[in-house]
Scaffold this active site. Structure first.
Site, PDB file in Angstrom:
ATOM      1  N   TRP A  29      36.689 -75.517 -31.985  1.00 16.65           N
ATOM      2  CA  TRP A  29      35.386 -75.406 -32.662  1.00 16.65           C
ATOM      3  C   TRP A  29      35.390 -75.978 -34.074  1.00 16.65           C
ATOM      4  CZ3 TRP A  29      36.406 -72.880 -37.071  1.00 16.65           C
ATOM      5  CH2 TRP A  29      37.505 -72.025 -37.084  1.00 16.65           C
ATOM      6  N   PRO A  70      33.800 -78.673 -24.641  1.00 11.02           N
ATOM      7  CA  PRO A  70      33.875 -78.269 -26.053  1.00 11.02           C
ATOM      8  C   PRO A  70      33.968 -76.748 -26.167  1.00 11.02           C
ATOM      9  CG  PRO A  70      31.607 -78.811 -25.472  1.00 11.02           C
ATOM     10  CD  PRO A  70      32.442 -79.055 -24.228  1.00 11.02           C
ATOM     11  N   GLY A 126      43.824 -77.156 -29.801  1.00 11.98           N
ATOM     12  CA  GLY A 126      43.499 -75.748 -30.006  1.00 11.98           C
ATOM     13  C   GLY A 126      44.753 -74.986 -30.409  1.00 11.98           C
ATOM     14  N   SER A 127      44.743 -73.702 -30.131  1.00 12.74           N
ATOM     15  CA  SER A 127      45.846 -72.859 -30.573  1.00 12.74           C
ATOM     16  C   SER A 127      47.097 -73.088 -29.720  1.00 12.74           C
ATOM     17  CB  SER A 127      45.428 -71.389 -30.482  1.00 12.74           C
ATOM     18  OG  SER A 127      45.075 -71.095 -29.155  1.00 12.74           O
ATOM     19  N   GLU A 140      47.511 -80.997 -29.080  1.00 17.80           N
ATOM     20  CA  GLU A 140      47.362 -80.926 -30.543  1.00 17.80           C
ATOM     21  C   GLU A 140      47.165 -79.453 -30.878  1.00 17.80           C
ATOM     22  OE1 GLU A 140      47.602 -83.399 -32.645  1.00 17.80           O
ATOM     23  OE2 GLU A 140      47.518 -85.126 -31.306  1.00 17.80           O
ATOM     24  N   LEU A 141      48.216 -78.816 -31.375  1.00  9.27           N
ATOM     25  CA  LEU A 141      48.200 -77.352 -31.464  1.00  9.27           C
ATOM     26  C   LEU A 141      48.174 -76.866 -32.919  1.00  9.27           C
ATOM     27  CD1 LEU A 141      50.746 -76.815 -28.559  1.00  9.27           C
ATOM     28  CD2 LEU A 141      48.256 -77.041 -28.439  1.00  9.27           C
ATOM     29  N   CYS A 172      43.764 -77.486 -38.816  1.00  6.57           N
ATOM     30  CA  CYS A 172      45.139 -77.361 -38.331  1.00  6.57           C
ATOM     31  C   CYS A 172      46.110 -77.982 -39.328  1.00  6.57           C
ATOM     32  CB  CYS A 172      45.284 -78.026 -36.974  1.00  6.57           C
ATOM     33  SG  CYS A 172      44.665 -79.707 -37.011  1.00  6.57           S
TER      34      CYS A 172
END
Ligand code: NAD
Length: 490
Positions: free
Chosen positions: A160, A185, A238-239, A260-261, A294
């Site tokens: 988000w 999304p 995300g996480s 992509e964390l 991030c």
């Protein structure tokens, strides 16, 4: 400022699923509210897809995958270029929409429109530069052809916090490479992606090439798509915890994955740094996106001889920040995405203070509507505090000190993550040593913002796999094909 009212803009944004070139309500008939985090007001109600809707979206991507792969690269590139130009024309609208659903101040939202749309231009140029190679084998008996082919239908899952850039950073290279996609999304900020996909439709991206699904149950929607053998690629941002769960699912289908964390970026300030530049970099690295990036600096590791001066300077800057709804003039800090994010900041600061940390400014949850936490500086943070190990994801700048380079490197690397890192020093050789010794996929050397469409963005360790942007970005969506042919002279 957008020459359109909020209501007029929201009326232009589609709220349905986009499957095979058609906007539709989805099979459940249910909707999910999307709220303004600054006020709590509902902005729109979007379609709530069922798992069957998700599979229909994949069906659409599969049906046109060969036709899209066979579409000339120049045609694919020109479509991306048109999309870039259209997003630029509508930049005020995209900026306002992101501010409304995500909360970032308008000026920052405009920065994301520029950054996010740049992936469309970059990959419009990369579409026609997918080269291969030809060579004679060592024995001379054969000729090898190496070519790069679209990996196949892709599932793209985005967070988000950067509603436009996360979508363009995945859709751009996928389209350029000749892949078809289904994108999901985050339900907290889906409107920007929906509006962007409307632009793709408008500029002529064929039906089925890009499909969008939104759901109140990300796992129920995603699991069947990821398990479907027709899917060939999963790209997730995300996480780390969700990324790990999705990698496990992807393993059963041996999917190509890009992950992509999360991050826990160190920001190291050496005694020889230009302190004003370091403070300026710190403000950008920490407070951009209300601390919800991030790449956000999570731990400020400052040489003890300059720690007091650094703390005083950042405290003064942070005190001058203006909190409010991102649409208001002069606001530099908007709301956090929701009350859970506010509670997390509050808990981390409270825990750090209970161990001896000192708050020099901020440290409070704001009462009233919206999810606001004061921009905060905490110093004297003690080893073992949660604020040093957890991804803060909020406007809290925490400071620890060191006395020599080895200690700084040890502290900086003392995390399971490895996404971004920042170093401020005037000593070039020291900067170069840190490039080699800091365990992170990216480093800002005397700068506080590093993201750029031309650069390979990504992490190591628990921060992920693969790179987005740069020359590397398109290869996430290409597979390598090697062909042996005989020696034509034999
Ligand atoms: P999140 O992991 O909660 O959600 C990300 C996406 O995954 C959302 O679309 C969500 O709906 C979906 N999702 C959640 N659970 C799922 C499941 N079980 N199955 C399938 N999909 C699922 O992350 P978030 O809160 O949206 O974003 C914040 C995190 O993203 C932070 O950790 C941040 O560091 C990271 N992030 C990383 C990058 C990067 O490039 N490395 C960029 C931005 C954000």
């Amino acid at each position: 400022m957008a020459n359109i009212s909020e209501a007029e803009l929201l009326a232009k944004v589609p709220t349905g699923l986009y499957i095979n070139g058609k906007w539709e309500a989805g099979s459940t008939g249910k909707t999910i509210p999307v709220s303004d985090p600054a006020t709590g007001a509902v902005l729109a109600n979007i379609a709530d897809a069922s798992p069957e809707d998700g599979i229909r979206a994949l069906d659409a991507a599969v049906a046109v995958k060969d036709a899209w792969a066979a579409t000339p690269p120049r045609v694919r590139g020109e479509l991306l270029r048109k999309a870039f130009e259209r997003v630029q024309e509508l930049k005020d609208e995209f900026a306002l929409l992101m501010t409304l659903e995500m909360g970032k101040p308008l000026a920052e939202a405009m920065g994301e429109v520029m950054y996010g749309s740049e992936f469309l231009r970059w990959f419009s140029e990369e579409a026609v530069r997918i080269t291969g190679r030809y060579g004679i084998n060592p024995e001379g008996s054969g000729r090898a052809i190496v070519s790069y082919l679209p990996v196949g239908p892709c599932y793209l899952v985005t967070p988000w916090n950067f509603p436009l850039a996360m979508a363009t950073r995945k859709i751009g290279p996928a389209i350029a490479a000749g892949c078809t996609v289904v994108i999901k999304p985050a339900t907290l900020t889906p409107l920007t992606t929906l509006y962007f996909v409307k632009i793709l439709e408008e500029v002529g991206v064929p039906a089925g090439v890009v499909n969008v699904v939104t759901s109140s149950s990300a796992s129920a929607l995603s699991s069947p798509i990821i398990a479907d053998p027709r899917l060939r690629k999963l790209s997730f941002t995300g996480s780390t915890s969700v990324g790990i769960a999705l990698m496990k699912q992807a393993a059963d289908n041996v999917l190509r994955t890009s992950m992509e964390l999360g991050g826990n970026a160190p920001f190291v300030v050496f005694e020889d740094a230009d302190l004003d530049k370091a403070v300026e970099g710190a403000m950008a690295a920490k407070f951009r996106n209300i601390g919800q990036a991030c790449t956000g600096a999570n731990r400020f590791i400052v040489h003890s001889s300059v720690a007091e001066a650094f703390t005083a300077k950042v405290t003064e800057k942070v005190k001058a920040m203006k909190i409010g709804r991102g649409t208001e003039d002069g606001v530099t800090i908007g709301p956090l995405i929701d009350d859970r994010a506010v509670a997390k900041c509050d808990e981390l600061v409270t825990e750090a203070v209970s161990r001896g940390a000192v708050v020099t400014t901020g440290g409070k949850v704001l009462d009233g509507a919206g999810s606001f936490y004061e921009p905060t500086v905490v110093t004297n943070v003690q080893p073992g505090s949660d604020i040093l190990t957890d991804e803060i994801f909020g406007p809290v700048l925490s400071i620890i000190t060191f006395t020599d380079e080895d200690e700084a490197i040890r502290l900086a690397n003392d995390t399971e993550y490895g996404l971004a890192s920042y170093v401020f020093t005037k000593d070039l050789a020291r900067g170069q040593r840190l490039i080699e010794r800091l365990e992170a996929g990216m480093m800002g050397l005397n700068v506080g913002v590093m993201s750029n469409a031309s650069a390979p963005f990504g992490g190591i360790k628990m921060s992920g796999l693969g790179r987005e942007g740069g020359f590397e970005g398109i290869h996430e969506y290409l597979s390598t094909k090697y062909t042996m042919t005989p020696n034509p002279f034999a």
